[in-house]
Design a protein around this motif. Structure first.
Motif, PDB file in Angstrom:
ATOM      1  N   ASN A  90       1.563   6.276  -6.953  1.00 26.60           N
ATOM      2  CA  ASN A  90       2.401   7.422  -6.595  1.00 26.60           C
ATOM      3  C   ASN A  90       3.149   7.155  -5.283  1.00 26.60           C
ATOM      4  O   ASN A  90       2.884   7.789  -4.264  1.00 26.60           O
ATOM      5  CB  ASN A  90       1.568   8.698  -6.488  1.00 26.60           C
ATOM      6  CG  ASN A  90       0.794   8.979  -7.760  1.00 26.60           C
ATOM      7  OD1 ASN A  90       1.333   8.873  -8.851  1.00 26.60           O
ATOM      8  ND2 ASN A  90      -0.492   9.280  -7.644  1.00 26.60           N
ATOM      9  N   PRO A  91       4.085   6.197  -5.288  1.00 24.44           N
ATOM     10  CA  PRO A  91       4.744   5.757  -4.056  1.00 24.44           C
ATOM     11  C   PRO A  91       5.495   6.879  -3.331  1.00 24.44           C
ATOM     12  O   PRO A  91       6.020   7.798  -3.961  1.00 24.44           O
ATOM     13  CB  PRO A  91       5.719   4.680  -4.533  1.00 24.44           C
ATOM     14  CG  PRO A  91       5.872   4.894  -5.988  1.00 24.44           C
ATOM     15  CD  PRO A  91       4.594   5.509  -6.476  1.00 24.44           C
ATOM     16  N   THR A  92       5.509   6.759  -2.008  1.00 26.43           N
ATOM     17  CA  THR A  92       6.146   7.770  -1.159  1.00 26.43           C
ATOM     18  C   THR A  92       7.368   7.171  -0.463  1.00 26.43           C
ATOM     19  O   THR A  92       7.617   5.966  -0.527  1.00 26.43           O
ATOM     20  CB  THR A  92       5.175   8.239  -0.063  1.00 26.43           C
ATOM     21  OG1 THR A  92       4.933   7.124   0.811  1.00 26.43           O
ATOM     22  CG2 THR A  92       3.860   8.716  -0.637  1.00 26.43           C
ATOM     23  N   THR A  93       8.063   8.034   0.269  1.00 25.33           N
ATOM     24  CA  THR A  93       9.232   7.584   1.030  1.00 25.33           C
ATOM     25  C   THR A  93       8.795   6.579   2.111  1.00 25.33           C
ATOM     26  O   THR A  93       9.549   5.662   2.432  1.00 25.33           O
ATOM     27  CB  THR A  93       9.926   8.791   1.694  1.00 25.33           C
ATOM     28  OG1 THR A  93       8.929   9.639   2.287  1.00 25.33           O
ATOM     29  CG2 THR A  93      10.695   9.587   0.669  1.00 25.33           C
ATOM     30  N   ASP A  94       7.577   6.723   2.644  1.00 22.14           N
ATOM     31  CA  ASP A  94       7.066   5.741   3.615  1.00 22.14           C
ATOM     32  C   ASP A  94       6.906   4.373   2.968  1.00 22.14           C
ATOM     33  O   ASP A  94       7.187   3.341   3.585  1.00 22.14           O
ATOM     34  CB  ASP A  94       5.686   6.186   4.160  1.00 22.14           C
ATOM     35  CG  ASP A  94       5.831   7.279   5.214  1.00 22.14           C
ATOM     36  OD1 ASP A  94       6.979   7.546   5.627  1.00 22.14           O
ATOM     37  OD2 ASP A  94       4.789   7.857   5.615  1.00 22.14           O
ATOM     38  N   ASP A  95       6.401   4.351   1.735  1.00 21.24           N
ATOM     39  CA  ASP A  95       6.225   3.073   1.032  1.00 21.24           C
ATOM     40  C   ASP A  95       7.572   2.379   0.834  1.00 21.24           C
ATOM     41  O   ASP A  95       7.702   1.173   1.049  1.00 21.24           O
ATOM     42  CB  ASP A  95       5.565   3.301  -0.339  1.00 21.24           C
ATOM     43  CG  ASP A  95       4.138   3.813  -0.202  1.00 21.24           C
ATOM     44  OD1 ASP A  95       3.393   3.265   0.635  1.00 21.24           O
ATOM     45  OD2 ASP A  95       3.770   4.758  -0.917  1.00 21.24           O
ATOM     46  N   VAL A  96       8.570   3.167   0.420  1.00 24.41           N
ATOM     47  CA  VAL A  96       9.904   2.594   0.207  1.00 24.41           C
ATOM     48  C   VAL A  96      10.439   2.046   1.535  1.00 24.41           C
ATOM     49  O   VAL A  96      10.959   0.931   1.604  1.00 24.41           O
ATOM     50  CB  VAL A  96      10.868   3.648  -0.387  1.00 24.41           C
ATOM     51  CG1 VAL A  96      12.307   3.135  -0.392  1.00 24.41           C
ATOM     52  CG2 VAL A  96      10.439   4.022  -1.795  1.00 24.41           C
ATOM     53  N   ALA A  97      10.243   2.828   2.620  1.00 26.50           N
ATOM     54  CA  ALA A  97      10.748   2.401   3.928  1.00 26.50           C
ATOM     55  C   ALA A  97      10.086   1.094   4.358  1.00 26.50           C
ATOM     56  O   ALA A  97      10.753   0.200   4.892  1.00 26.50           O
ATOM     57  CB  ALA A  97      10.492   3.493   4.959  1.00 26.50           C
ATOM     58  N   SER A  98       8.796   0.959   4.109  1.00 26.37           N
ATOM     59  CA  SER A  98       8.128  -0.267   4.566  1.00 26.37           C
ATOM     60  C   SER A  98       8.580  -1.464   3.733  1.00 26.37           C
ATOM     61  O   SER A  98       8.720  -2.582   4.234  1.00 26.37           O
ATOM     62  CB  SER A  98       6.598  -0.080   4.596  1.00 26.37           C
ATOM     63  OG  SER A  98       5.977  -0.700   3.524  1.00 26.37           O
ATOM     64  N   CYS A  99       8.857  -1.240   2.458  1.00 23.41           N
ATOM     65  CA  CYS A  99       9.385  -2.307   1.596  1.00 23.41           C
ATOM     66  C   CYS A  99      10.779  -2.728   2.081  1.00 23.41           C
ATOM     67  O   CYS A  99      11.077  -3.923   2.191  1.00 23.41           O
ATOM     68  CB  CYS A  99       9.429  -1.820   0.149  1.00 23.41           C
ATOM     69  SG  CYS A  99       9.933  -3.052  -1.048  1.00 23.41           S
TER      70      CYS A  99
END
Ligand SMILES: [Fe+2]
Length: 389
Positions: A90-99
């Motif tokens: 369940n990826p979040t906006t933080d996960d996208v930002a770190s990627c």
């Protein structure tokens, strides 16, 4: 564009060939399908002009050895790879930002998503921000990316979401926890590689939950208000493949023919979702996941027999269910839940009758419920939950 979609005689025809299936009636994603198809990855990357790629995956896939295998194929093909293996469920906006942070300014010219729906969604989310800037919420909805996006290759390792054939990324806002569906035709994978050998290593409970989810996609898409003759053909093909092979993959997880059918069935259902959307079982399931942490496939599966019974009061919908499955469809779903060892009542979870009102309120505000063939209001959702105890 073909107006009629032919069933694929998968094991005699496609598994042995290099043929790429055109799912062209509803999506522009090309599908390379069959055991060993991932070995052609470097050729696909080159065909899309890729020289330096971002590989998005999760630690479980790395552990299973798939990441190493894919990196080797790419490196051997002379392609530079930057891996990101911190995908979370369940990826979040933080996960996208770190990627994004890891590869910004590195000259990435293609993205590969390898794994379950979360890896594919993170890869898509990253593509929006890398190419169009801003924040995920800027792309909430459909068609909001103005600049070109990087070509994406999707390699699913589960037969579930069908995200490989969809243009939407589901990303949760890290602060509000609201799940945002961010879609754009440019975000859809250019090529999906469906290699059933990659699905052999998944844990048994992942096979059962993702399988029930895929089946629910086939069933819900077949009756939504947005269905079309073409989307129904995808739904029907998907249902037949999944219904035929689900029991086999549960009992005989290494059966490559059954794994192939599951993977293709999930992709067909994903293709159907792209145009026909989903229905009340997903609307009822989402609050169960959000409020009680019930796994998506288990939550949808649990609610689905009740939704089928509810929808069957509408004669047109009943006719479609009868065409999809000649016997009692809701009973068949319950039967498969039992075989998959997935609870079929809410009593098996920490959910009490006192929770029904907050669950129904939540369910009635779910966008996906608006496509259900019979209107479902808060009171109807309460009845559906009550019937599931
Ligand atoms: Fe689902």
């Amino acid at each position: 564009m073909s107006s009629e979609i032919k069933a694929v005689d998968i094991c005699s025809e496609y598994c042995q060939s290099d043929e790429i299936i055109d799912f062209g009636a509803l999506t522009e994603t090309k599908v390379d399908f069959g055991p060993g198809s991932v070995s052609r990855l470097a050729d696909h990357v080159k065909s899309l002009g890729g020289t330096k790629v971002l590989l998005v995956t999760d630690p479980g896939i790395a552990e299973a050895g798939h990441m190493e295998w894919v990196m080797m194929i790419l490196t051997k093909g002379g392609i530079e790879v930057m891996p990101y293996l911190d995908v979370r469920e369940n990826p979040t906006t933080d996960d996208v930002a770190s990627c994004v942070d890891g590869v910004k300014g590195e000259g990435i010219d293609l993205i590969i998503g390898l794994g379950g729906g979360s890896s594919l969604d993170t890869a898509k989310g990253c593509n929006f921000i890398l190419t169009n800037g801003g924040h995920m919420k800027d792309y909430w909805g459909s068609g909001k990316a103005t600049d070109d996006m990087l070509p994406l290759i999707a390699i699913p390792t589960t037969a579930g979401t069908g995200s490989e054939c969809q243009s939407y990324a589901i990303i949760a806002d890290s602060e509000t926890h609201v799940k945002m569906a961010c879609g754009d035709k440019k975000a859809a994978a250019r090529i999906a590689i469906l290699d059933p050998e990659l699905t052999l290593t998944q844990p048994a409970n992942v096979t059962s939950h993702t399988g029930i989810d895929a089946l629910s996609h086939a069933i819900e898409t077949s009756v939504t208000t947005k269905r079309s003759d073409i989307s129904y053909q995808y739904s029907k093909l998907s249902f037949d493949l999944l219904n035929e092979s689900f029991e086999t993959v549960l009992k005989d997880p290494k059966n490559i023919e059954a794994r192939s059918k599951m993977l293709l069935g999930a992709a067909y259902a994903g293709t159907a979702i792209e145009s026909s959307m989903l229905g009340a079982a997903h609307a009822a399931a989402n609050p169960l996941t959000a409020q009680f942490g019930i796994i998506h496939g288990a939550a949808v599966g649990l609610m689905l027999p009740h939704v089928i019974k509810y929808n069957s009061d509408d004669p047109d919908t009943k006719k479609i269910y009868d065409d999809l499955y000649s016997e009692d469809l809701s009973r068949r779903v319950s039967e498969l839940l039992a075989i998959a060892d997935i609870p079929s009542t809410l009593s098996r979870y920490d959910v009490g009758k006192s929770n029904v009102s907050s669950l129904s309120k939540d369910a009635s505000s779910q966008w996906t419920g608006t496509f259900n063939p019979r209107k479902v209001g808060e009171g109807d959702f309460a009845d559906l939950y009550e019937s599931a105890f």
